[in-house]
Design an enzyme around this catalytic site. Structure first.
Site, mmCIF file in Angstrom:
data_model
loop_
_atom_site.group_PDB
_atom_site.id
_atom_site.type_symbol
_atom_site.label_atom_id
_atom_site.label_comp_id
_atom_site.label_asym_id
_atom_site.label_seq_id
_atom_site.Cartn_x
_atom_site.Cartn_y
_atom_site.Cartn_z
ATOM 1 N N HIS A 188 0.813 -1.215 0.000
ATOM 2 C CA HIS A 188 0.000 0.000 0.000
ATOM 3 C C HIS A 188 0.847 1.267 0.000
ATOM 4 O O HIS A 188 0.359 2.321 -0.389
ATOM 5 C CB HIS A 188 -1.012 -0.035 1.147
ATOM 6 C CG HIS A 188 -2.155 -0.932 0.807
ATOM 7 N ND1 HIS A 188 -2.146 -2.259 1.093
ATOM 8 C CD2 HIS A 188 -3.287 -0.693 0.109
ATOM 9 C CE1 HIS A 188 -3.249 -2.803 0.629
ATOM 10 N NE2 HIS A 188 -3.960 -1.883 0.026
ATOM 11 N N GLU A 430 -12.157 -10.132 -5.784
ATOM 12 C CA GLU A 430 -10.711 -10.212 -5.541
ATOM 13 C C GLU A 430 -10.293 -11.557 -4.976
ATOM 14 O O GLU A 430 -9.178 -11.711 -4.496
ATOM 15 C CB GLU A 430 -10.224 -9.039 -4.678
ATOM 16 C CG GLU A 430 -11.015 -8.744 -3.449
ATOM 17 C CD GLU A 430 -10.586 -7.452 -2.739
ATOM 18 O OE1 GLU A 430 -9.547 -6.861 -3.073
ATOM 19 O OE2 GLU A 430 -11.308 -7.061 -1.812
ATOM 20 N N ASP A 454 -5.342 -8.143 -5.052
ATOM 21 C CA ASP A 454 -5.588 -9.344 -4.246
ATOM 22 C C ASP A 454 -5.928 -10.543 -5.115
ATOM 23 O O ASP A 454 -5.547 -11.670 -4.805
ATOM 24 C CB ASP A 454 -6.715 -9.081 -3.230
ATOM 25 C CG ASP A 454 -6.170 -8.394 -1.997
ATOM 26 O OD1 ASP A 454 -5.107 -8.816 -1.505
ATOM 27 O OD2 ASP A 454 -6.793 -7.422 -1.521
ATOM 28 N N CYS A 501 -10.546 -1.900 -10.232
ATOM 29 C CA CYS A 501 -9.961 -0.849 -9.393
ATOM 30 C C CYS A 501 -8.593 -1.253 -8.848
ATOM 31 O O CYS A 501 -7.946 -0.482 -8.159
ATOM 32 C CB CYS A 501 -10.899 -0.439 -8.261
ATOM 33 S SG CYS A 501 -11.226 -1.755 -7.096
HETATM 34 C C1 PEP Z 1 -7.149 -4.863 -4.858
HETATM 35 O O1 PEP Z 1 -6.973 -5.827 -4.103
HETATM 36 O O2 PEP Z 1 -6.882 -4.893 -6.079
HETATM 37 C C2 PEP Z 1 -7.663 -3.588 -4.321
HETATM 38 C C3 PEP Z 1 -8.036 -2.608 -5.120
HETATM 39 O O3 PEP Z 1 -7.724 -3.439 -2.968
HETATM 40 P P1 PEP Z 1 -6.426 -3.206 -2.049
HETATM 41 O O4 PEP Z 1 -5.255 -2.992 -2.959
HETATM 42 O O5 PEP Z 1 -6.697 -2.039 -1.189
HETATM 43 O O6 PEP Z 1 -6.349 -4.482 -1.297
HETATM 44 MG MG MG Z 2 -7.848 -5.780 -2.146
#
Ligand code: PEP
Ligand code: MG
Length: 551
Positions: A188, A430, A454, A501
């Site tokens: 992140h 995901e 994910d 996303c």
């Molecule tokens: C993902 O898993 O692609 C997602 C958008 O959520 P995060 O990256 O916050 O886990």
């Molecule tokens: Mg995710």
């Protein structure tokens, strides 16, 4: 000039001073003191400094997030002046003849434990506050500047690694670039750098000491190099790249206000991913059509207590109002795995990415979930909000969510509180399980958004946090591409829309492919919107499909 190499996770060139990020770890030692009264005075001085700091934080928060959310800093000031708390600290110093740091730390632990065991929910919630104020005073006593950026100028942050809870606390206006020794490309922190459109590097062989701290440096996120104390020629060459980049951005600016429509008339929505309301300026600047992923857990990570309904409401309302009728998709709390907030007191797990996270926490602790749903629903009266649930693996989960949602709506109805009765509800796809039952899920929800970060992790069995696995982490794997097709076809079969996303959505080498598959939306870091729009405008989907032999 010294040159260090690493893996670039976001391009661009940053020029500025290095600031080494110090971890927020305090080791409080018990030390005998000779002059007890002097130690008590030292405690009072630190307490007063803490109150002044909180006053400043209160003023800053009122401006940034409003009076309601800023109240917490006033409450903390009052706690520091509490007679029982002060008596306890003074008593420990006097009777045990020990240092102030130790006395404050012990008092903080005792009071917090006492609050945590109370029946009243309000007082239980104060346990984290007492701990927080005590840590602040201990920090001042120890002369510890950890976790803060001292410079007034924006700096290049160099750190061993950065947890999401640490990045969220940093003052973003003061950051030119992130460089870490550890960390993974899919973490992140990397995602945050992309959101901020600043160069970032991981796995960098840079020392964390005075040989680089405070020195002028260049981070080249294109070649994955950090130049410390660069020579004149290097500096000139890199300044040229900065100007070229600015020119490229200016050209893209001309695409602001244009519709995202292909040469043969296919339309796609280009939304932005954000982590907090401060990212809104970037969303506007890059002309996003909406917000496709508001990672609401960053509100929780930036807080030392469960964010209250009114704190959350103020933030969601601000985002909805700023977007002025454009869609804002709020993802409910996705805490757990790498995103840890101490006050959740989540169990230590062998495999946290496969443990108690996201919707699993919300369904296990519905009181936390309900507070968030109430805040989102109330904010939906002020703009166009949709809700999205993360980490779904079954239809039953969706039904459980619906039951909780119905309770929350009934509560609001009985209180006569306004909200959007037709609020759109979607899920993130995901997990491979969600892909396999995509048709069943499509019948239950309004939309899908694919979390490819994910989905790649769980499909390829590769921990996205593990830097040494980066070479195996391949979001272009044919398994993922096939899954994307299943997801979009399942959504469309039931008249629902689907977007992406995860970070793959921003991969310019796949934009045409996503258009050919029929995706309705891509939600990406704000800086990626205009480059994708450029490709969309240049593409003829029918011709592309013919070329690739697709129907
Ligand atoms: C993902 O898993 O692609 C997602 C958008 O959520 P995060 O990256 O916050 O886990
Ligand atoms: Mg995710």
């Amino acid at each position: 000039m010294k040159i260090f190499s690493g893996k670039a996770v976001f391009g661009g060139v940053a020029i500025g001073r290095i600031s080494i990020y110090k971890k927020d770890e305090q080791q409080v030692k018990r030390i005998k003191v000779a002059d007890v009264e002097a130690e008590i005075n030292r405690y009072h001085e630190a307490k007063n400094t803490a109150i002044e700091q909180l006053e400043k934080l209160h003023e800053k928060a009122v401006k940034e997030v409003g009076e309601a959310s800023a109240e917490i800093f006033e409450a903390h000031q009052m706690m520091l002046d509490d007679g029982d708390y002060i008596d306890s600290v003074e008593n420990i110093i006097r009777t045990q003849e020990v240092n102030a740091e130790y006395a404050v730390a012990i008092t903080g632990d005792n009071f917090s434990e006492m609050f945590a065991n109370m029946d009243d929910e309000y007082f239980r919630g104060r346990a984290a506050d007492v701990k927080d104020i005590s840590e602040r005073v201990v920090k001042i006593l120890m002369g510890d500047e950890s976790g803060s950026i001292e410079s007034d100028e924006p700096v290049i942050i160099v750190a061993d690694d950065l947890a999401p809870s640490e990045t969220v606390q940093l003052d973003k206006d003061k950051i030119l670039s992130f460089v870490t020794v550890h960390g993974s490309a899919n973490s992140h922190t990397a995602i945050l750098a992309k959101t901020m459109s600043i160069p970032a590097m991981i796995g960098t062989d840079i020392p964390l000491d005075d040989s680089v701290d405070g020195k002028m440096a260049i981070v080249d996120g294109f070649e994955g190099k950090v130049y410390v104390e660069p020579d004149e020629d290097t500096l000139e060459a890199k300044k040229k790249i900065v100007i070229e980049e600015q020119n490229k951005k200016a050209l893209l600016e001309e695409l602001r206000g244009k519709d995202n429509v292909t040469r043969d008339g296919q339309h796609i929505n280009l939304y932005a991913n954000i982590g907090n309301s401060k990212d809104l300026a970037l969303v506007m600047k890059n002309d996003a059509n909406g917000i496709g992923l508001f990672r609401s857990e960053f509100i929780y990570l930036g807080s030392d207590h469960y964010p209250t309904e009114s704190e959350q409401f103020a933030i969601y309302k601000q985002v909805a109002e700023t977007m002025a009728g454009k869609k804002v998709i709020i993802r409910t709390l996705d805490i757990g795995a790498d995103k840890q907030a101490d006050y959740f007191e989540l169990p230590e797990e062998e495999n946290p990415a496969m443990g108690l996270r996201a919707i699993r926490i919300c369904l296990t602790r519905p009181e936390i979930f309900k507070t968030q749903l109430r805040a989102i629903l109330r904010a939906s009266a002020f703009g166009k909000i949709s809700i999205m649930y993360p980490m779904i693996i079954s239809v039953n989960e969706v039904r459980e969510i619906k039951a909780i949602m119905a309770e929350v709506k009934a509560e609001l109805d009985s209180e006569g509180v306004a909200y959007d009765k037709d609020i759109e509800e979607g899920i993130m796809i995901e997990t491979p399980a969600a892909v396999m039952i995509a048709e069943e899920l499509a019948r239950e929800v309004d939309f899908f958004s694919v979390g490819t970060n994910d989905l790649t992790q769980y499909t390829l069995a590769i921990d996205r946090q593990n830097q040494s696995m980066d070479k195996f982490y391949d979001p272009h794997h044919p398994a993922i591409v096939k899954m994307l097709k299943i997801i979009i076809d399942s959504a469309h079969k039931y008249g629902k829309w689907a977007g992406i996303c995860g970070e793959l959505g921003a991969d310019l080498s796949l934009t045409k492919e996503f258009l050919a598959m029929g995706f309705d939306e891509l939600s990406v870091s704000p800086g990626r919107i205009l480059p994708i729009r450029k490709i969309v405008l240049e593409t003829n989907v029918a011709e592309y499909k013919k070329e690739k032999g697709l129907q």
